[in-house]
Design an enzyme around this catalytic site. Structure first.
Site, PDB file in Angstrom:
ATOM      1  N   ILE A  71       0.845  -1.202   0.000  1.00  0.00           N
ATOM      2  CA  ILE A  71       0.000   0.000   0.000  1.00  0.00           C
ATOM      3  C   ILE A  71       0.879   1.251   0.000  1.00  0.00           C
ATOM      4  CG2 ILE A  71      -1.759   1.294   1.275  1.00  0.00           C
ATOM      5  CD1 ILE A  71      -2.698  -1.424   2.477  1.00  0.00           C
ATOM      6  N   ASP A 109      11.533   2.446   6.151  1.00  0.00           N
ATOM      7  CA  ASP A 109      11.134   1.053   5.963  1.00  0.00           C
ATOM      8  C   ASP A 109      12.318   0.154   6.297  1.00  0.00           C
ATOM      9  OD1 ASP A 109      10.315  -1.519   4.626  1.00  0.00           O
ATOM     10  OD2 ASP A 109       8.637  -0.294   3.964  1.00  0.00           O
ATOM     11  N   SER A 154      11.616  -5.465   5.532  1.00  0.00           N
ATOM     12  CA  SER A 154      11.366  -6.843   5.976  1.00  0.00           C
ATOM     13  C   SER A 154      10.393  -7.542   5.019  1.00  0.00           C
ATOM     14  CB  SER A 154      10.841  -6.865   7.414  1.00  0.00           C
ATOM     15  OG  SER A 154       9.750  -5.985   7.567  1.00  0.00           O
ATOM     16  N   TYR A 159      -2.752  -9.392  16.088  1.00  0.00           N
ATOM     17  CA  TYR A 159      -2.687  -8.325  15.079  1.00  0.00           C
ATOM     18  C   TYR A 159      -3.816  -7.308  15.301  1.00  0.00           C
ATOM     19  CZ  TYR A 159      -3.133  -6.200  10.427  1.00  0.00           C
ATOM     20  OH  TYR A 159      -3.261  -5.313   9.379  1.00  0.00           O
ATOM     21  N   VAL A 175      -5.235 -12.976   0.274  1.00  0.00           N
ATOM     22  CA  VAL A 175      -5.792 -14.113  -0.456  1.00  0.00           C
ATOM     23  C   VAL A 175      -5.896 -13.825  -1.956  1.00  0.00           C
ATOM     24  CG1 VAL A 175      -8.209 -13.435  -0.018  1.00  0.00           C
ATOM     25  CG2 VAL A 175      -7.658 -15.825  -0.444  1.00  0.00           C
ATOM     26  N   ILE A 178      -8.227 -23.631   0.483  1.00  0.00           N
ATOM     27  CA  ILE A 178      -9.311 -22.838   1.063  1.00  0.00           C
ATOM     28  C   ILE A 178      -9.405 -23.218   2.527  1.00  0.00           C
ATOM     29  CG2 ILE A 178     -11.818 -22.495   1.085  1.00  0.00           C
ATOM     30  CD1 ILE A 178     -11.797 -22.485  -1.874  1.00  0.00           C
ATOM     31  N   PHE A 179      -9.185 -22.237   3.396  1.00  0.00           N
ATOM     32  CA  PHE A 179      -9.219 -22.524   4.831  1.00  0.00           C
ATOM     33  C   PHE A 179     -10.661 -22.543   5.316  1.00  0.00           C
ATOM     34  CE2 PHE A 179      -5.013 -20.306   4.287  1.00  0.00           C
ATOM     35  CZ  PHE A 179      -4.281 -21.483   4.294  1.00  0.00           C
ATOM     36  N   GLY A 214      -8.029 -17.982  14.963  1.00  0.00           N
ATOM     37  CA  GLY A 214      -8.438 -16.567  15.066  1.00  0.00           C
ATOM     38  C   GLY A 214      -9.162 -16.063  13.834  1.00  0.00           C
TER      39      GLY A 214
HETATM   40  P1  NAD Z   1       3.318  -4.626   3.498  1.00  0.00           P
HETATM   41  O1  NAD Z   1       3.915  -5.741   4.289  1.00  0.00           O
HETATM   42  O2  NAD Z   1       3.450  -4.658   2.033  1.00  0.00           O
HETATM   43  O3  NAD Z   1       3.881  -3.218   4.019  1.00  0.00           O
HETATM   44  C1  NAD Z   1       4.327  -3.003   5.328  1.00  0.00           C
HETATM   45  C2  NAD Z   1       5.693  -2.323   5.230  1.00  0.00           C
HETATM   46  O4  NAD Z   1       6.175  -2.072   6.556  1.00  0.00           O
HETATM   47  C3  NAD Z   1       6.742  -3.187   4.537  1.00  0.00           C
HETATM   48  O5  NAD Z   1       7.393  -2.433   3.536  1.00  0.00           O
HETATM   49  C4  NAD Z   1       7.697  -3.590   5.660  1.00  0.00           C
HETATM   50  O6  NAD Z   1       9.010  -3.783   5.189  1.00  0.00           O
HETATM   51  C5  NAD Z   1       7.556  -2.417   6.604  1.00  0.00           C
HETATM   52  N1  NAD Z   1       7.893  -2.731   7.990  1.00  0.00           N
HETATM   53  C6  NAD Z   1       7.478  -3.790   8.737  1.00  0.00           C
HETATM   54  N2  NAD Z   1       7.991  -3.726   9.973  1.00  0.00           N
HETATM   55  C7  NAD Z   1       8.743  -2.594  10.009  1.00  0.00           C
HETATM   56  C8  NAD Z   1       9.535  -1.994  11.013  1.00  0.00           C
HETATM   57  N3  NAD Z   1       9.665  -2.515  12.239  1.00  0.00           N
HETATM   58  N4  NAD Z   1      10.190  -0.843  10.708  1.00  0.00           N
HETATM   59  C9  NAD Z   1      10.075  -0.276   9.476  1.00  0.00           C
HETATM   60  N5  NAD Z   1       9.330  -0.814   8.487  1.00  0.00           N
HETATM   61  C10 NAD Z   1       8.690  -1.958   8.759  1.00  0.00           C
HETATM   62  O7  NAD Z   1       1.784  -4.558   3.937  1.00  0.00           O
HETATM   63  P2  NAD Z   1       0.606  -3.638   3.409  1.00  0.00           P
HETATM   64  O8  NAD Z   1      -0.475  -4.546   2.999  1.00  0.00           O
HETATM   65  O9  NAD Z   1       1.091  -2.616   2.453  1.00  0.00           O
HETATM   66  O10 NAD Z   1       0.148  -2.946   4.770  1.00  0.00           O
HETATM   67  C11 NAD Z   1       0.359  -1.568   5.044  1.00  0.00           C
HETATM   68  C12 NAD Z   1      -0.393  -1.215   6.317  1.00  0.00           C
HETATM   69  O11 NAD Z   1      -1.795  -1.401   6.140  1.00  0.00           O
HETATM   70  C13 NAD Z   1      -0.018  -2.062   7.538  1.00  0.00           C
HETATM   71  O12 NAD Z   1      -0.058  -1.236   8.686  1.00  0.00           O
HETATM   72  C14 NAD Z   1      -1.116  -3.088   7.606  1.00  0.00           C
HETATM   73  O13 NAD Z   1      -1.283  -3.613   8.906  1.00  0.00           O
HETATM   74  C15 NAD Z   1      -2.289  -2.254   7.161  1.00  0.00           C
HETATM   75  N6  NAD Z   1      -3.404  -3.038   6.634  1.00  0.00           N
HETATM   76  C16 NAD Z   1      -3.246  -3.759   5.486  1.00  0.00           C
HETATM   77  C17 NAD Z   1      -4.335  -4.463   4.983  1.00  0.00           C
HETATM   78  C18 NAD Z   1      -4.247  -5.292   3.741  1.00  0.00           C
HETATM   79  O14 NAD Z   1      -5.244  -5.941   3.409  1.00  0.00           O
HETATM   80  N7  NAD Z   1      -3.141  -5.302   3.015  1.00  0.00           N
HETATM   81  C19 NAD Z   1      -5.564  -4.411   5.651  1.00  0.00           C
HETATM   82  C20 NAD Z   1      -5.661  -3.710   6.844  1.00  0.00           C
HETATM   83  C21 NAD Z   1      -4.574  -2.988   7.307  1.00  0.00           C
HETATM   84  C1  UD2 Z   2      -6.817  -9.573   7.947  1.00  0.00           C
HETATM   85  C2  UD2 Z   2      -7.682  -8.329   8.140  1.00  0.00           C
HETATM   86  C3  UD2 Z   2      -7.330  -7.287   7.085  1.00  0.00           C
HETATM   87  C4  UD2 Z   2      -5.840  -7.012   7.056  1.00  0.00           C
HETATM   88  C5  UD2 Z   2      -5.073  -8.315   6.863  1.00  0.00           C
HETATM   89  C6  UD2 Z   2      -3.574  -8.106   6.944  1.00  0.00           C
HETATM   90  C7  UD2 Z   2      -9.825  -9.142   9.002  1.00  0.00           C
HETATM   91  C8  UD2 Z   2     -11.228  -9.434   8.697  1.00  0.00           C
HETATM   92  N1  UD2 Z   2      -9.088  -8.688   7.956  1.00  0.00           N
HETATM   93  O1  UD2 Z   2      -7.144 -10.135   6.736  1.00  0.00           O
HETATM   94  O2  UD2 Z   2      -8.025  -6.073   7.370  1.00  0.00           O
HETATM   95  O3  UD2 Z   2      -5.455  -6.353   8.229  1.00  0.00           O
HETATM   96  O4  UD2 Z   2      -5.434  -9.236   7.901  1.00  0.00           O
HETATM   97  O5  UD2 Z   2      -2.964  -9.284   6.587  1.00  0.00           O
HETATM   98  O6  UD2 Z   2      -9.331  -9.289  10.100  1.00  0.00           O
HETATM   99  N2  UD2 Z   2      -7.606 -17.707   2.675  1.00  0.00           N
HETATM  100  C9  UD2 Z   2      -7.746 -18.939   2.089  1.00  0.00           C
HETATM  101  N3  UD2 Z   2      -6.666 -19.450   1.407  1.00  0.00           N
HETATM  102  C10 UD2 Z   2      -5.478 -18.798   1.302  1.00  0.00           C
HETATM  103  C11 UD2 Z   2      -5.339 -17.532   1.920  1.00  0.00           C
HETATM  104  C12 UD2 Z   2      -6.432 -17.015   2.616  1.00  0.00           C
HETATM  105  O7  UD2 Z   2      -8.789 -19.565   2.172  1.00  0.00           O
HETATM  106  O8  UD2 Z   2      -4.546 -19.330   0.643  1.00  0.00           O
HETATM  107  C13 UD2 Z   2      -8.759 -17.140   3.395  1.00  0.00           C
HETATM  108  C14 UD2 Z   2      -8.475 -16.824   4.843  1.00  0.00           C
HETATM  109  O9  UD2 Z   2      -8.701 -17.930   5.658  1.00  0.00           O
HETATM  110  C15 UD2 Z   2      -9.456 -15.672   5.087  1.00  0.00           C
HETATM  111  C16 UD2 Z   2      -9.538 -14.969   3.724  1.00  0.00           C
HETATM  112  O10 UD2 Z   2      -9.049 -15.893   2.773  1.00  0.00           O
HETATM  113  O11 UD2 Z   2     -10.730 -16.163   5.405  1.00  0.00           O
HETATM  114  C17 UD2 Z   2      -8.715 -13.702   3.671  1.00  0.00           C
HETATM  115  O12 UD2 Z   2      -7.423 -13.998   4.177  1.00  0.00           O
HETATM  116  P1  UD2 Z   2      -6.235 -12.928   4.130  1.00  0.00           P
HETATM  117  O13 UD2 Z   2      -5.028 -13.576   4.716  1.00  0.00           O
HETATM  118  O14 UD2 Z   2      -6.132 -12.346   2.774  1.00  0.00           O
HETATM  119  O15 UD2 Z   2      -6.725 -11.755   5.049  1.00  0.00           O
HETATM  120  P2  UD2 Z   2      -7.482 -11.686   6.499  1.00  0.00           P
HETATM  121  O16 UD2 Z   2      -8.939 -11.746   6.274  1.00  0.00           O
HETATM  122  O17 UD2 Z   2      -6.824 -12.584   7.470  1.00  0.00           O
END
Ligand code: NAD
Ligand code: UD2
Length: 307
Positions: A13, A32, A35, A139, A183, A199-200, A268
């Protein structure tokens, strides 16, 4: 020129956000630790500070002279929180407090990533922001902790903060090879080449999949608010999609036969997670989100189409 700090800017993101900020002529500094993020995700012009967001001196230096901070750095995985409780806590909650603490002298605004995981198993879907928060994972608990500390930052230290509860974000650059990845990236990458997917559980669990460009729009809009009361908003579409339907849609779009194996549900695991988008649409002025089919098309195009 306005300079922004994007923590986690080399991630999925964060890198899209950096691109949008640079495209409108702003300067971008990224903190960053690489990691899960990658140097090659960074658009040209973004300045990288490689370091830990939970290290106070590093964060203080990174914040020097910026107009605001987008705090996205985290270990973004429910699964990783199960296996490495303390390690994820340090990045996910200590990291956020470190950012708020470092923002104290200048009181620059902080827009930070929360998550739908703060709700846990909500009694009613779509979930409104005022719903009870009962996270079921480390988380989610840490993301709720970020929101509580953001209130402290605002109320005690006069730092404007906005929390965005992202639902399930997807789009290009989400790494399909990581077992902790979302996913959609995993399913698209496997289904397009005819490989089996896991599929979990029964696959009936539902998620609200939101396209990354819509998340970037929400982040940028939230930075304009500069509020005093530490608001939090859902960033979602309001549409529920089951994991099984998702898999079938990707198979249809790629013209492949679905090969799905059922595995035990994840620890969870939340059953239904769909957000109510009305508040964020109104306050942040967001337009209608991209449809899932259109967004999946963009992911598949990025991956190179069906093979
Ligand atoms: P991502 O893993 O691609 O990005 C996270 C970034 O943080 C990475 O570049 C990683 O290297 C960096 N990072 C991790 N630990 C660090 C540390 N200790 N110091 C400095 N950098 C560090 O994940 P993303 O999907 O882009 O997520 C971005 C944010 O959005 C996160 O806070 C995540 O929890 C949140 N979020 C993501 C989703 C989603 O569906 N992707 C949903 C809800 C919330
Ligand atoms: C959680 C958060 C989301 C974001 C994300 C970060 C919720 C509802 N959502 O996403 O906001 O923070 O974590 O990682 O808490 N699945 C399969 N097969 C696979 C992979 C996933 O069945 O190979 C299922 C999984 O069990 C879940 C769904 O797909 O029901 C989405 O999984 P995910 O890992 O993409 O994200 P989720 O919902 O844990």
């Amino acid at each position: 020129m306005t300079t922004w700090l994007v923590t986690g800017g080399a991630g999925f993101i964060g890198s899209h956000l950096c691109e949008a900020l640079l495209a409108r002529g702003d300067a971008v500094r990224v903190l960053d630790d690489l990691s899960t993020g990658k140097r090659e995700n960074l658009p040209p012009g973004a300045m990288l500070i490689e370091g830990d967001v939970a290290d106070p001196a590093t964060v203080r230096a990174a914040l020097d002279g910026v107009a605001g901070c987008f705090h996205l750095a985290a270990i973004a995985s429910v699964e990783r929180g199960v296996t490495d409780w303390l390690g994820t806590h340090r990045a996910n909650l200590t990291g956020a407090i470190t950012v708020f603490d470092a923002a104290r002298p200048t009181r620059i605004p902080v827009v930070y990533a929360s998550s739908a995981a703060v709700y846990g198993d909500a009694a009613t879907v779509p979930i409104v922001e005022a719903a009870e928060r009962h996270p079921l994972s480390a988380y989610g608990a840490d993301k709720l902790g970020c929101e509580l500390h953001a209130r402290v930052a605002s109320h005690v230290h006069a730092i404007p903060t906005v929390g965005l509860r992202f639902f399930n974000v997807y789009g290009p650059r989400q790494d399909p090879r990581s077992p902790y990845s979302g996913v959609i990236s995993i399913f698209c990458e496997r289904i397009r080449r005819g490989a089996p997917i896991d599929i979990f559980g029964d696959g009936g669990q539902t998620r609200d999949f939101v396209y990354v460009a819509d998340v970037v729009t929400a982040l940028v809009a939230a930075m304009r608010l500069a509020p005093a009361d530490a608001p939090v908003f859902n960033v979602c579409t309001g549409t529920a999609t089951s994991v099984l339907d998702l898999a079938h849609t990707i198979a249809e779009l790629t013209g492949t036969l679905l090969d799905a194996r059922h595995r035990p549900p994840r620890a969870g695991e939340i059953r239904d997670s769909t957000g109510a988008p009305a508040l964020s649409r109104r306050i942040l002025g967001l337009a209608d989100p991209l449809s899932l089919r259109s967004g999946l098309g963009k992911v598949l195009d990025w991956m190179g189409g069906a093979v």
